[in-house]
Design an enzyme around this catalytic site. Structure first.
Site, PDB file in Angstrom:
ATOM      1  N   ASP A  28       0.858  -1.173   0.000  1.00 20.09           N
ATOM      2  CA  ASP A  28       0.000   0.000   0.000  1.00 20.09           C
ATOM      3  C   ASP A  28       0.904   1.236   0.000  1.00 20.09           C
ATOM      4  OD1 ASP A  28      -2.235   1.675   0.141  1.00 20.09           O
ATOM      5  OD2 ASP A  28      -3.258   0.397   1.586  1.00 20.09           O
ATOM      6  N   GLU A  82     -10.649   6.551   4.677  1.00 22.29           N
ATOM      7  CA  GLU A  82      -9.666   5.916   5.548  1.00 22.29           C
ATOM      8  C   GLU A  82      -9.771   6.405   6.998  1.00 22.29           C
ATOM      9  OE1 GLU A  82      -5.823   5.110   3.778  1.00 22.29           O
ATOM     10  OE2 GLU A  82      -6.606   5.536   1.774  1.00 22.29           O
TER      11      GLU A  82
END
Length: 652
Positions: free
Chosen positions: A333, A539
């Site tokens: 990521d 997020e």
């Protein structure tokens, strides 16, 4: 001397012909050569510098032609909201990607780079694209087609919709196909989707990226992968990636593993669960993704029982690669290896060693790429990381690039530019909106349902902060990373506009964002539609311990629903606190984050189509109950998993 010159010239000529022949035939550039032979041929020609370049993915803002050539960069990405210019056209995107690609092709071996972008609910970074409902809404649609898919495949029967048309059993696959076309329209061949997290706690800020709390539903929704990549051939070897040409994209199953199960729903936190529990809840969708030929897998920021996934050799190499036989490449990521340590980047040497040794093949180092390249080079030269690990990573990256046809067709063109935000795709998104709506309440009593609404009334009220706000309607990961407020972000239809377009021309539609009680009581409305919910987030910014409706939503509900018959439409990425307001509400609809096509909401409110959606998530009474999932011993929901009222078509 004359006699010696003839054979000497002949030898030179023969050597020149042999050299010319070798220069002309490079097996890795031969599309007719077997895949493994092409990979082997190219790998043996590569220097360590070229190999590490292939493992490096950098952000588009730093990917100049000089950088691409100097460091042999293998991949470029757009971060959330990273665009060549505001409201960039398909042509601008294609030109940018091709400029980087030409630089990559100009290197010694001419290995094409692969450009990746988040396209998590349509091509969401790009202006004028079709924005589909977020995954939390799409999970709701599974009741419509899971059984149909089985029946149609068995050729037993296919259920027809209200128009008499045979219902398409694979809505999610069609969304994948449309997304692939729109992404390819901008010259991009690789997307970081789908998210196959199993969100077990709605307090998690990424819960709307999850299809369901139920692993079986998430498994079903992996049908988006053949939509994105194409149907894998029947004789394919398990685990080998597949991309069916220039109209398809390489997909990425994410985030491996357990990202939806973190303690208290805290993003990037610790998932505390047994090994068997991890495999039972969070692993199943990866089985399906790999069987369907997914090209890449992205590693999760989160930890499992205290061990960072980016450093988990047992699960990345041992399970994903060796046990499941995944042959695509594993990608980190955004700055994922940095976060192996706490604080991030505290011991970068260790992070590089741990991440690459765990089995991560491509490292997303958006900006500090020289630091990564230098450190990995040092470790390989000092035998800290064996060259065999580097060769495994590069082999996997090259395999995906060869299978995608990037060596044969590295440059994009504008042949698909008309696919971006096309009418056909917007109609598909509108259909997805209709099927993602869940009717939670319909009337103060069963005998007196309020929905469907009459199109012809004297005067109606549309209220709420989310009624005329396309940004709120689309949520996070739309044009920018965190999403936007207002109607200028892209093109689409708000719910207010949809209502105005649906009702009879004689019906007066009054819009007031947060009316007071006296205004509502004195205006003699036939009914009111109140559209409220959460503000956009992505997020960690979306982590919430209270899960409340954003102000002034609660007061709008109280003011309007206390004075006139009302329908509350919730625009939200997850279940939120609604129980205190439920007695005042006549009808309640969970619309999730429907995207650009708000007309789909009005289609169902006014009975042109029936409500069919069933909850793919448990709706709690209070946050104190969380986490609470179907099957738990303490299960006591406000609305249970699978709940959803249905309606008839309008008689008006």
């Amino acid at each position: 001397m004359g006699r010696c010159s003839i054979p000497f010239v002949g030898v030179l000529l023969l050597c020149w012909l042999v050299s010319f022949s070798e220069a002309e035939y490079l097996k890795y550039k031969d599309p007719k050569a077997p895949l493994n032979d092409r990979i082997t041929d190219l790998l043996k020609r590569m220097s360590l510098e070229e190999k590490i370049g292939q493992m490096t993915q950098i952000e588009r803002s730093v990917a100049t032609p000089d950088v691409m050539k100097k460091y042999f960069i293998g991949s470029v990405l757009s971060g959330g909201g990273s665009v060549p210019e505001p409201k960039a056209s398909a042509k601008t995107w294609v030109q940018m990607v091709n400029q980087m690609q030409k630089a990559a092709l100009s290197t010694r071996l001419g290995i094409p780079m692969i450009y990746g972008i988040d396209a998590v609910h349509g091509h969401n970074n790009v202006y004028n694209s079709t924005i589909f409902p977020h995954n939390v809404g799409l999970g709701v649609t599974r009741q419509v087609y899971v059984y149909l898919f089985i029946l149609c495949r068995l050729q037993v029967s296919c259920i027809k919709d209200n128009s008499g048309r045979i219902e398409d059993p694979v809505l999610i696959k069609k969304i994948g196909e449309a997304t692939a076309l729109e992404v390819r329209a901008t010259g991009i061949p690789y997307i970081f989707a789908p998210c196959i997290a199993v969100c077990r706690d709605p307090r998690w800020g990424r819960c709307y990226e999850s299809y369901s709390e139920d692993p079986s539903i998430v498994r079903t929704m992996t049908e988006i992968i053949p939509g994105l990549q194409g149907d894998i051939p029947g004789n394919s070897i398990k685990g080998v990636p597949f991309v069916a040409g220039k109209n398809k994209v390489a997909a990425c199953a994410k985030h491996y593993l357990g990202d939806g199960g973190t303690n208290k729903g805290i993003n990037e936190n610790n998932t505390i669960i047994s090994y068997n529990g991890l495999l039972r809840i969070h692993m199943p969708a990866y089985y399906d993704s790999i069987i369907k030929g997914v090209s890449t897998v992205m590693i999760s920021y989160s930890s499992w029982n205290g061990k960072k996934m980016h450093a988990n050799h047992k699960l990345v190499t041992g399970y994903l690669k060796n046990k499941l036989h995944f042959k695509g490449f594993v990608i980190s990521d955004w700055q994922g290896i940095d976060r192996i340590t706490s604080p991030p980047h505290a011991n970068y040497s260790y992070s590089v060693q741990a991440g690459v040794s765990a089995g991560i093949d491509m490292i997303m180092v958006p900006f500090n790429y020289t630091e990564f390249i230098d450190e990995l080079t040092r470790q390989v030269k000092n035998n800290i990381i064996p060259i065999s690990r580097i060769d495994d990573a590069v082999t996997r990256i090259l395999r995906v690039k060869f299978i995608m046809g990037l060596f044969e067709n590295p440059l994009a063109d504008l042949s698909l530019a008309n696919q971006l935000g096309s009418k056909e795709h917007r109609e598909l998104a509108r259909e997805a909106v209709r099927k993602s709506l869940v009717l939670l309440k319909n009337g103060k009593s069963i005998k007196k349902p309020l929905l469907p609404l009459p199109k012809k009334s004297a005067k109606i009220l549309v209220a709420g902060s989310h009624a005329d706000n396309l940004g709120y309607q689309c949520g996070g990961w739309t044009i920018t990373w965190q999403g936007l407020d207002g109607n200028n972000l892209t093109s689409g239809t708000t719910i207010l506009d949809a209502v105005k377009q649906t009702v009879d021309p004689a019906t007066e539609v009054v819009y007031k964002e947060n009316p007071d009680v006296n205004f509502v009581k004195s205006s003699k409305f036939s009914y009111a539609i109140v559209v409220v919910g959460e503000h956009p987030y992505a997020e960690t910014f979306g982590d919430s311990l209270n899960l409340t409706i954003a102000d002034p939503g609660p007061s709008t509900i109280s003011n309007v629903c206390g004075a006139v018959r009302c329908i509350v439409v919730l625009i939200t990425g997850r279940p939120v606190v609604i129980q205190p307001y439920l007695p005042k509400i006549d009808a309640l609809v969970a619309a999730w984050l429907p995207g650009t096509e708000g007309q789909g909401v009005a289609d169902v409110l006014y009975g042109d189509y029936a409500f069919t959606g069933k909850l793919a998530r448990t709706w709690f009474k209070t946050v104190d109950q969380l986490p609470m999932n179907v099957g738990d011993r303490h299960y006591d929901p406000l609305f249970p998993f699978g709940f959803g009222l249905t309606t008839n078509l309008t008689k008006y």
